[in-house]
Design an enzyme around this catalytic site. Structure first.
Site, PDB file in Angstrom:
ATOM      1  N   ALA A  20     -18.525  44.887 -33.167  1.00  0.00           N
ATOM      2  CA  ALA A  20     -17.161  44.949 -33.709  1.00  0.00           C
ATOM      3  C   ALA A  20     -16.408  43.611 -33.660  1.00  0.00           C
ATOM      4  CB  ALA A  20     -16.389  46.052 -32.991  1.00  0.00           C
TER       5      ALA A  20
ATOM      6  N   ARG B 197     -17.861  46.830 -43.829  1.00  0.00           N
ATOM      7  CA  ARG B 197     -18.202  47.939 -42.919  1.00  0.00           C
ATOM      8  C   ARG B 197     -16.900  48.674 -42.583  1.00  0.00           C
ATOM      9  NH1 ARG B 197     -22.232  47.003 -38.040  1.00  0.00           N
ATOM     10  NH2 ARG B 197     -22.630  49.221 -38.413  1.00  0.00           N
TER      11      ARG B 197
ATOM     12  N   GLN C 110     -30.386  48.666 -31.231  1.00  0.00           N
ATOM     13  CA  GLN C 110     -29.621  47.526 -30.699  1.00  0.00           C
ATOM     14  C   GLN C 110     -29.819  47.359 -29.195  1.00  0.00           C
ATOM     15  OE1 GLN C 110     -28.484  49.743 -32.904  1.00  0.00           O
ATOM     16  NE2 GLN C 110     -26.999  48.859 -34.317  1.00  0.00           N
TER      17      GLN C 110
ATOM     18  N   ASP D  21     -15.886  50.518 -31.231  1.00  0.00           N
ATOM     19  CA  ASP D  21     -15.600  49.910 -32.541  1.00  0.00           C
ATOM     20  C   ASP D  21     -14.174  50.201 -33.015  1.00  0.00           C
ATOM     21  OD1 ASP D  21     -18.659  50.202 -32.407  1.00  0.00           O
ATOM     22  OD2 ASP D  21     -18.286  48.796 -34.045  1.00  0.00           O
TER      23      ASP D  21
ATOM     24  N   LYS E   5     -21.122  53.355 -31.227  1.00  0.00           N
ATOM     25  CA  LYS E   5     -22.460  53.596 -31.780  1.00  0.00           C
ATOM     26  C   LYS E   5     -22.900  55.041 -31.589  1.00  0.00           C
ATOM     27  CE  LYS E   5     -24.492  51.414 -33.667  1.00  0.00           C
ATOM     28  NZ  LYS E   5     -24.398  51.529 -35.139  1.00  0.00           N
TER      29      LYS E   5
HETATM   30  O1  MRU Z   1     -23.657  48.941 -35.799  1.00  0.00           O
HETATM   31  P1  MRU Z   1     -23.336  47.903 -34.752  1.00  0.00           P
HETATM   32  O2  MRU Z   1     -24.561  47.341 -34.114  1.00  0.00           O
HETATM   33  O3  MRU Z   1     -22.406  46.848 -35.277  1.00  0.00           O
HETATM   34  O4  MRU Z   1     -22.554  48.714 -33.645  1.00  0.00           O
HETATM   35  C1  MRU Z   1     -22.030  48.023 -32.548  1.00  0.00           C
HETATM   36  C2  MRU Z   1     -21.505  48.924 -31.499  1.00  0.00           C
HETATM   37  O5  MRU Z   1     -21.439  50.112 -31.670  1.00  0.00           O
HETATM   38  C3  MRU Z   1     -20.974  48.304 -30.253  1.00  0.00           C
HETATM   39  O6  MRU Z   1     -21.106  49.175 -29.184  1.00  0.00           O
HETATM   40  C4  MRU Z   1     -19.505  47.990 -30.511  1.00  0.00           C
HETATM   41  O7  MRU Z   1     -19.333  47.071 -31.539  1.00  0.00           O
HETATM   42  C5  MRU Z   1     -18.713  47.629 -29.337  1.00  0.00           C
HETATM   43  S1  MRU Z   1     -19.238  46.270 -28.363  1.00  0.00           S
HETATM   44  C6  MRU Z   1     -18.814  44.889 -29.125  1.00  0.00           C
END
Ligand code: MRU
Length: 342
Positions: free
Chosen positions: A51, A86, A182, A223, A234
């Site tokens: 995010a 996004r 991830q 996010d 996520k």
């Molecule tokens: O789809 P992504 O990999 O961008 O998702 C990221 C997440 O869900 C993280 O947990 C979230 O951005 C918070 S940590 C910076």
């Protein structure tokens, strides 16, 4: 553009570059993003992700566009497209809106300010969260929340890193984080680089580990946080929260203030991104040759995020500006933070 280098974004020889995170952990490949269209594609494909980082990346991409001579009309057009690349992480809209709110001659300076600020916000989260981790704790985390998701040392991972650096003996259980892995690909890579002891598990193993008493705390990122404390993160985060609640394990969300959506009253209002069915039908990232294990026409539902209700955040919310528990959130303390933003 002024040179800088973070873990996964940099300006070198006047070129804005990102590490292609879809190639990690096998290859550290820097991609030049010389135009916002390239950055939009990189954000959509999760070459750059997390995010706070997509906000920083979008801002720097627009700064570079302006420096290369783009008109104000073109700048606004690309800003609008970046905001749509996004839908769930509010940090992206927050960063781009910030550039749109300043005079055109201050866009570049403001983008660099957002970069520096994100690094400082990570330090703030680490400072406010570190005392929540005790010597000997085993911590479960989900997705990637470190230097690959921010310009600094991370959100939830910043707290874990700080605890490790302060000499506490900790162990991290890393959810692999289906479908794009991830955790398995990125968090393991970051923890390994820092010599922080970890064990990688499949997402479905976490409940059993909790029952076995192997996990003392959960730390993860967000996010988008609504004003009542509900938050999107996520996909799989909600399952972790339900399991932690059942096993009475404190559950903490760590985020910078750029993750709070001050126009969002509760989690029902958070838009959830749905992604390509191919991501669930097989492995599409981190491998040289994609592997498909389901029939090509298998029906798929692939939401990239879920929403966890505030009541399940039994530990609390660690923000860059302090720690908040459920009672404080219920009394409206997030709403008050809006003043800090101006
Ligand atoms: O789809 P992504 O990999 O961008 O998702 C990221 C997440 O869900 C993280 O947990 C979230 O951005 C918070 S940590 C910076």
């Amino acid at each position: 553009m002024q040179n800088f280098e973070c873990l996964s974004i940099r300006v070198k020889h006047n070129e804005l570059q990102i590490i292609d995170q879809t190639k990690l952990p096998h290859e550290e490949h820097w991609v030049t993003c010389s135009h916002p269209d390239i950055m939009i594609d990189a954000i959509k494909k999760l070459k750059v992700r997390g995010a706070p980082l997509i906000g920083v990346a979008a801002a720097l991409s627009l700064a570079q566009f302006v420096e290369s001579g783009a008109s104000q009309v073109d700048f606004k057009e690309k800003a609008a497209e970046l905001k749509k690349s996004r839908p769930t992480a509010v940090n992206l809209m927050w960063a781009v809106d910030r550039l749109l709110s300043v005079s055109f001659d201050r866009v570049i300076q403001t983008a660099y300010f957002i970069l520096e600020e994100d690094i400082a916000l990570c330090e703030g989260m680490a400072t406010h969260g570190v005392s929540l981790i005790q010597d000997g704790d085993s911590i479960l985390t989900h997705c990637n929340t470190g230097g690959l998701a921010t310009a600094g040392i991370g959100t939830a991972l910043s707290v874990i890193i700080k605890a490790h650096q302060s000499g506490k003996k900790i162990h991290v259980y890393v959810d692999e984080t289906r479908p794009l892995l991830q955790g398995g690909r990125l968090t393991t890579w970051e923890l390994g680089k820092r010599n922080i002891p970890y064990t990688l598990i499949c997402d479905s193993m976490a409940a059993q580990l909790m029952r076995d008493g192997k996990i003392q705390k959960v730390f993860l990122g967000s996010d988008r946080i609504a004003l009542n404390g509900d938050f999107a993160n996520k996909i799989g985060t909600y399952s972790v929260a339900v399991n932690a609640y059942h096993h009475k394990i404190p559950f903490y969300v760590v985020a910078p203030r750029s993750t709070i959506d001050f126009s969002c009253e509760n989690g029902n209002q958070i838009p959830i991104e749905e992604r390509d069915p191919a991501e669930v039908q097989g492995v599409t990232v981190g491998v040289t040759h994609p592997i498909r294990w389901s029939p090509q026409n298998a029906s798929v539902y692939n939401p990239a995020f879920d929403v966890t209700p505030a009541q399940l955040v039994t530990g609390g919310w660690v923000l860059d500006c302090g720690f908040f528990n459920f009672e404080q959130i219920k009394e409206g303390s997030l709403r008050e933070l809006n003043q800090l933003n101006s």
